[in-house]
Design a protein around this motif. Structure first.
Motif, PDB file in Angstrom:
ATOM      1  N   PHE A 167       0.824  -1.142  -0.309  1.00 14.24           N
ATOM      2  CA  PHE A 167       0.441  -0.159   0.270  1.00 14.24           C
ATOM      3  C   PHE A 167       1.097   1.242   0.132  1.00 14.24           C
ATOM      4  O   PHE A 167       0.683   2.485  -0.359  1.00 14.24           O
ATOM      5  CB  PHE A 167      -1.200   0.015   0.846  1.00 14.24           C
ATOM      6  N   GLY A 168       1.922   0.927   0.566  1.00 15.44           N
ATOM      7  CA  GLY A 168       3.252   2.388   0.577  1.00 15.44           C
ATOM      8  C   GLY A 168       3.489   2.880  -1.069  1.00 15.44           C
ATOM      9  O   GLY A 168       3.736   3.452  -1.461  1.00 15.44           O
ATOM     10  N   GLY A 169       3.398   1.532  -1.703  1.00 19.60           N
ATOM     11  CA  GLY A 169       4.145   0.898  -2.683  1.00 19.60           C
ATOM     12  C   GLY A 169       2.699   1.792  -3.902  1.00 19.60           C
ATOM     13  O   GLY A 169       3.114   2.567  -4.977  1.00 19.60           O
ATOM     14  N   LEU A 170       1.734   1.031  -3.482  1.00 27.23           N
ATOM     15  CA  LEU A 170       1.221   2.350  -4.432  1.00 27.23           C
ATOM     16  C   LEU A 170       0.655   3.244  -4.397  1.00 27.23           C
ATOM     17  O   LEU A 170       0.573   4.333  -4.726  1.00 27.23           O
ATOM     18  CB  LEU A 170      -0.952   1.267  -4.051  1.00 27.23           C
ATOM     19  N   ALA A 171       0.982   4.529  -3.088  1.00 25.75           N
ATOM     20  CA  ALA A 171       0.444   5.350  -2.835  1.00 25.75           C
ATOM     21  C   ALA A 171       2.016   6.256  -3.909  1.00 25.75           C
ATOM     22  O   ALA A 171       1.154   7.231  -4.360  1.00 25.75           O
ATOM     23  CB  ALA A 171       0.500   5.993  -1.615  1.00 25.75           C
ATOM     24  N   LYS A 172       2.921   5.986  -3.578  1.00 30.15           N
ATOM     25  CA  LYS A 172       4.150   6.160  -4.131  1.00 30.15           C
ATOM     26  C   LYS A 172       3.597   6.494  -6.002  1.00 30.15           C
ATOM     27  O   LYS A 172       4.393   6.444  -6.116  1.00 30.15           O
ATOM     28  CB  LYS A 172       5.331   6.206  -3.723  1.00 30.15           C
ATOM     29  N   GLU A 173       3.465   4.890  -6.569  1.00 34.68           N
ATOM     30  CA  GLU A 173       3.450   5.114  -7.654  1.00 34.68           C
ATOM     31  C   GLU A 173       2.341   6.065  -8.280  1.00 34.68           C
ATOM     32  O   GLU A 173       2.949   6.261  -9.404  1.00 34.68           O
ATOM     33  CB  GLU A 173       3.592   3.601  -7.594  1.00 34.68           C
ATOM     34  N   PHE A 174       1.176   5.727  -7.746  1.00 28.73           N
ATOM     35  CA  PHE A 174       0.384   6.851  -8.271  1.00 28.73           C
ATOM     36  C   PHE A 174       0.019   8.547  -7.545  1.00 28.73           C
ATOM     37  O   PHE A 174      -0.943   9.322  -8.047  1.00 28.73           O
ATOM     38  CB  PHE A 174      -1.485   5.876  -7.738  1.00 28.73           C
ATOM     39  N   ASP A 175       1.046   8.467  -6.401  1.00 26.83           N
ATOM     40  CA  ASP A 175       1.415  10.020  -6.269  1.00 26.83           C
ATOM     41  C   ASP A 175      -0.181  10.566  -5.624  1.00 26.83           C
ATOM     42  O   ASP A 175      -0.353  11.742  -6.112  1.00 26.83           O
ATOM     43  CB  ASP A 175       2.344  11.063  -7.677  1.00 26.83           C
ATOM     44  N   VAL A 176      -0.362  10.090  -4.659  1.00 28.15           N
ATOM     45  CA  VAL A 176      -1.419  10.299  -4.087  1.00 28.15           C
ATOM     46  C   VAL A 176      -1.744   9.644  -2.919  1.00 28.15           C
ATOM     47  O   VAL A 176      -0.281   9.280  -1.861  1.00 28.15           O
ATOM     48  CB  VAL A 176      -2.817   8.917  -3.698  1.00 28.15           C
ATOM     49  N   THR A 177      -2.302  10.244  -1.725  1.00 26.49           N
ATOM     50  CA  THR A 177      -2.680  10.106  -0.082  1.00 26.49           C
ATOM     51  C   THR A 177      -3.982   8.410  -0.318  1.00 26.49           C
ATOM     52  O   THR A 177      -4.567   8.822  -1.138  1.00 26.49           O
ATOM     53  CB  THR A 177      -2.851  11.238   0.614  1.00 26.49           C
ATOM     54  N   LEU A 178      -2.556   7.907   0.360  1.00 27.44           N
ATOM     55  CA  LEU A 178      -3.725   6.619   0.719  1.00 27.44           C
ATOM     56  C   LEU A 178      -4.308   5.758   1.755  1.00 27.44           C
ATOM     57  O   LEU A 178      -3.053   5.884   2.874  1.00 27.44           O
ATOM     58  CB  LEU A 178      -3.026   5.227  -0.061  1.00 27.44           C
ATOM     59  N   VAL A 179      -5.490   5.598   2.513  1.00 24.51           N
ATOM     60  CA  VAL A 179      -6.140   5.242   3.222  1.00 24.51           C
ATOM     61  C   VAL A 179      -6.029   3.965   3.634  1.00 24.51           C
ATOM     62  O   VAL A 179      -7.209   2.991   1.999  1.00 24.51           O
ATOM     63  CB  VAL A 179      -7.238   6.168   3.937  1.00 24.51           C
ATOM     64  N   ALA A 180      -5.245   3.179   4.032  1.00 23.39           N
ATOM     65  CA  ALA A 180      -5.119   1.404   3.234  1.00 23.39           C
ATOM     66  C   ALA A 180      -5.972   0.989   4.582  1.00 23.39           C
ATOM     67  O   ALA A 180      -5.552  -0.408   4.799  1.00 23.39           O
ATOM     68  CB  ALA A 180      -3.214   0.589   3.598  1.00 23.39           C
ATOM     69  N   GLY A 181      -7.402   0.829   3.673  1.00 23.83           N
ATOM     70  CA  GLY A 181      -8.249   0.304   4.539  1.00 23.83           C
ATOM     71  C   GLY A 181      -7.611   0.225   6.177  1.00 23.83           C
ATOM     72  O   GLY A 181      -7.332   0.312   6.671  1.00 23.83           O
ATOM     73  N   SER A 182      -8.162  -1.812   6.407  1.00 24.09           N
ATOM     74  CA  SER A 182      -7.062  -1.979   7.183  1.00 24.09           C
ATOM     75  C   SER A 182      -6.227  -3.417   7.650  1.00 24.09           C
ATOM     76  O   SER A 182      -6.982  -3.775   7.012  1.00 24.09           O
ATOM     77  CB  SER A 182      -8.260  -2.082   9.140  1.00 24.09           C
ATOM     78  N   ILE A 183      -5.958  -3.437   8.780  1.00 20.44           N
ATOM     79  CA  ILE A 183      -5.134  -4.890   8.347  1.00 20.44           C
ATOM     80  C   ILE A 183      -5.227  -5.330   9.901  1.00 20.44           C
ATOM     81  O   ILE A 183      -4.979  -4.436  11.250  1.00 20.44           O
ATOM     82  CB  ILE A 183      -3.581  -4.818   8.394  1.00 20.44           C
TER      83      ILE A 183
END
Length: 381
Positions: A167-183
């Motif tokens: 999820f950190g990788g997706l935020a960086k890849e698409f240049d967005v702020t990402l609320v990564a659901g939950s775990i």
């Protein structure tokens, strides 16, 4: 003769033990086809300089979790389609659903787990495929449902690593702020930009990643897990609600039914939260349209008058998320995003929505029109 027989039995047992050890170490590479369909179902407001809240109502199955790379391909395809629609910019906040990270316990397992017909059967395969990890986790397990605790605890280090990388990788890849659901992880915290684990109880947490893929602040713990989850997930009612500074404004995150409590909105008001994200998950096919079961998590707040059975699950979710009902919340916008998919015999329901927005005429609240494929729910700020 007896001595020869005993030697034969010993050799046979050794052969079985060696075969089992070899089998547990095998993880054949399999390819499960994913449904990559996604459609934009809600697009409110007009593009401008304020950014947007973008919910991705995923549709996932166990096979999507066979590896981190496999899940990345699916989620990245969703985000790429959102980019193609012009929905991503430097101020976009992407919100993913509750427990999207919890299912990472299934990553890197054997085909038998993904092909199981029930969650119970899948957990048996998880245990026998990782015997030493399972026994260590069972010894350290806590709560009434120690097996549930152990199954999550045994994979926790790999889950935490995958969660941050994915999820950190997706935020960086698409240049967005990402609320990564939950775990769900044991005593999680962030130190020097890395998600770390303790040895204590399990908590359901969400991390917000910035556009560089780094966690913003500490994980947000869920205050009020569901009635069944409380048997192995620790409530965190004394935990402060975080407010995260993002390019689009100050963001609060309420996990699941934490969004049902007016006191949580009052706390976010004190910290000047402008936006609220609610990662959510409703277990059971058709549960959205069945009678609401009320506050089984704990006592109902005195300032909430809704009664169980008097309305549907979906109606309760819409009426209890209070960002559209001033003065309960001073936030200017909010979004609830639900997990969808079929995890063995565990179905799901829930319709993602913008807080305060009435259901569309062609999609009444009492009809489940989810169909197949994921959904994009966008609100321009």
């Amino acid at each position: 003769m007896r001595k020869t027989f005993n030697i034969f039995i010993v050799l046979l047992l050794m052969a079985i033990a060696i075969s089992y050890a070899v089998w547990t170490g095998q993880r054949p590479a399999s390819v499960y086809l994913s449904d990559l369909r996604i459609q934009l179902t809600v697009n409110e407001g007009q593009p401008g300089i304020g950014g947007n809240l973008l919910g991705i109502q995923t549709e996932l199955v166990p096979g999507d979790y066979q590896s981190r790379d496999h899940l990345h391909r699916k989620l990245a395809s969703y985000l790429q389609q959102a980019r193609d629609l012009g929905l991503l910019n430097a101020k976009t906040i992407v919100v993913l659903p509750e427990h999207i990270g919890t299912w990472l316990f299934a990553s890197g397992e054997k085909d038998q787990l993904y092909q199981s017909t029930s969650l119970k059967e899948a957990m048996i395969w998880l245990s026998v495929s990782n015997p030493l990890q399972f026994l260590r986790a069972l010894y350290a397990a806590d709560g009434k449902h120690r097996l549930n605790d152990a199954h999550l605890r045994m994979k926790a280090p790999a889950m935490a690593e995958d969660y941050q990388a994915l999820f950190g990788g997706l935020a960086k890849e698409f240049d967005v702020t990402l609320v990564a659901g939950s775990i769900v992880l044991p005593e999680p915290y962030v130190e020097n930009g890395q998600l770390q684990l303790g040895s204590g109880p399990l908590y359901n947490i969400s991390i917000v990643f910035d556009h560089n893929g780094q966690p913003i602040g500490q994980p947000q713990r869920q205050l009020y897990p569901s009635f069944t989850e409380r048997n192995y997930i620790q409530p965190a009612p004394e935990t402060a609600l975080n407010v995260f500074d993002t390019p689009a404004g100050r963001l609060g995150v309420l996990i699941g039914s934490d969004s049902w409590y007016p006191r949580n909105y009052a706390q976010l008001n004190k910290h000047d939260a402008e936006l609220i994200a609610v990662p959510a998950f409703v277990v059971g096919n058709g549960r959205w349209n069945k009678p609401w079961r009320g506050y089984k998590h704990q006592s109902a707040p005195t300032d909430v008058s809704l009664k169980p059975v008097a309305l549907s699950e979906g109606e309760a979710w819409r009426r209890l998320t209070l960002t559209g009902q001033a003065p309960a919340s001073t936030a200017r916008a909010g979004l609830s995003v639900f997990m969808r998919g079929q995890f063995w015999d565990q179905g799901s329901s829930g319709h993602s929505f913008i807080h305060g927005q009435k259901p569309a005429d062609n999609d009444p609240l009492n009809v489940d029109r989810h169909g197949h494929g994921a959904r994009l729910i966008n609100l321009w700020l």
